[in-house]
Scaffold this motif. Structure first.
Motif, PDB file in Angstrom:
ATOM      1  N   VAL A  12       0.874  -1.171   0.000  1.00  0.00           N
ATOM      2  CA  VAL A  12       0.000   0.000   0.000  1.00  0.00           C
ATOM      3  C   VAL A  12       0.915   1.226   0.000  1.00  0.00           C
ATOM      4  N   ILE A  13       0.498   2.284  -0.685  1.00  0.00           N
ATOM      5  CA  ILE A  13       1.251   3.535  -0.651  1.00  0.00           C
ATOM      6  C   ILE A  13       1.014   4.176   0.715  1.00  0.00           C
ATOM      7  N   PRO A  67       0.137   6.775   3.157  1.00  0.00           N
ATOM      8  CA  PRO A  67      -0.574   8.043   2.987  1.00  0.00           C
ATOM      9  C   PRO A  67       0.322   9.246   3.269  1.00  0.00           C
ATOM     10  N   THR A 118      -2.464   7.809  -3.910  1.00  0.00           N
ATOM     11  CA  THR A 118      -2.933   6.745  -3.029  1.00  0.00           C
ATOM     12  C   THR A 118      -3.015   5.483  -3.869  1.00  0.00           C
ATOM     13  N   GLY A 119      -2.956   4.328  -3.224  1.00  0.00           N
ATOM     14  CA  GLY A 119      -3.130   3.109  -3.991  1.00  0.00           C
ATOM     15  C   GLY A 119      -2.575   1.874  -3.323  1.00  0.00           C
ATOM     16  N   THR A 120      -2.759   0.771  -4.015  1.00  0.00           N
ATOM     17  CA  THR A 120      -2.287  -0.534  -3.568  1.00  0.00           C
ATOM     18  C   THR A 120      -1.739  -1.296  -4.762  1.00  0.00           C
ATOM     19  N   TYR A 142      -3.752   2.851  -8.578  1.00  0.00           N
ATOM     20  CA  TYR A 142      -3.448   4.101  -7.891  1.00  0.00           C
ATOM     21  C   TYR A 142      -4.366   5.214  -8.360  1.00  0.00           C
ATOM     22  N   ASP A 143      -4.396   6.297  -7.572  1.00  0.00           N
ATOM     23  CA  ASP A 143      -5.152   7.480  -7.916  1.00  0.00           C
ATOM     24  C   ASP A 143      -4.300   8.696  -7.576  1.00  0.00           C
ATOM     25  N   ASP A 188      -4.691  12.380  -6.832  1.00  0.00           N
ATOM     26  CA  ASP A 188      -5.702  13.385  -6.473  1.00  0.00           C
ATOM     27  C   ASP A 188      -5.152  14.774  -6.777  1.00  0.00           C
TER      28      ASP A 188
END
Length: 65
Positions: free
Chosen positions: A28-29, A31, A42-44, A61-62, A64
């Motif tokens: 996981v990234i 935060p 963010t993401g996995t 991932y995203d 933002d």
């Protein structure tokens, strides 16, 4: 000349019984760890190693922004 980009941190995840599954690795990234062009990411993701040795890698991932 500065290169565009950024950095992020990944953290290994364990499955729900507290053990890393054989042949599978999850991340996981962390935060807030994205910098530069990766700020807000963010993401996995993970890797699975099949019995025949094939490696399958995925990353969802995203950004933002």
């Amino acid at each position: 000349m500065a290169q565009p980009g950024g950095h992020l941190q990944l953290r290994a995840l364990r499955n729900d019984v507290g053990r890393i599954q054989a042949g599978r690795f999850f991340v996981v990234i962390v935060p807030g760890s994205g910098t530069g062009e990766l700020a807000g990411i963010t993401g996995t993701g993970g890797i699975a190693i099949d019995p025949d040795g094939t490696h399958r890698i995925w990353f969802d991932y995203d950004l933002d922004q």
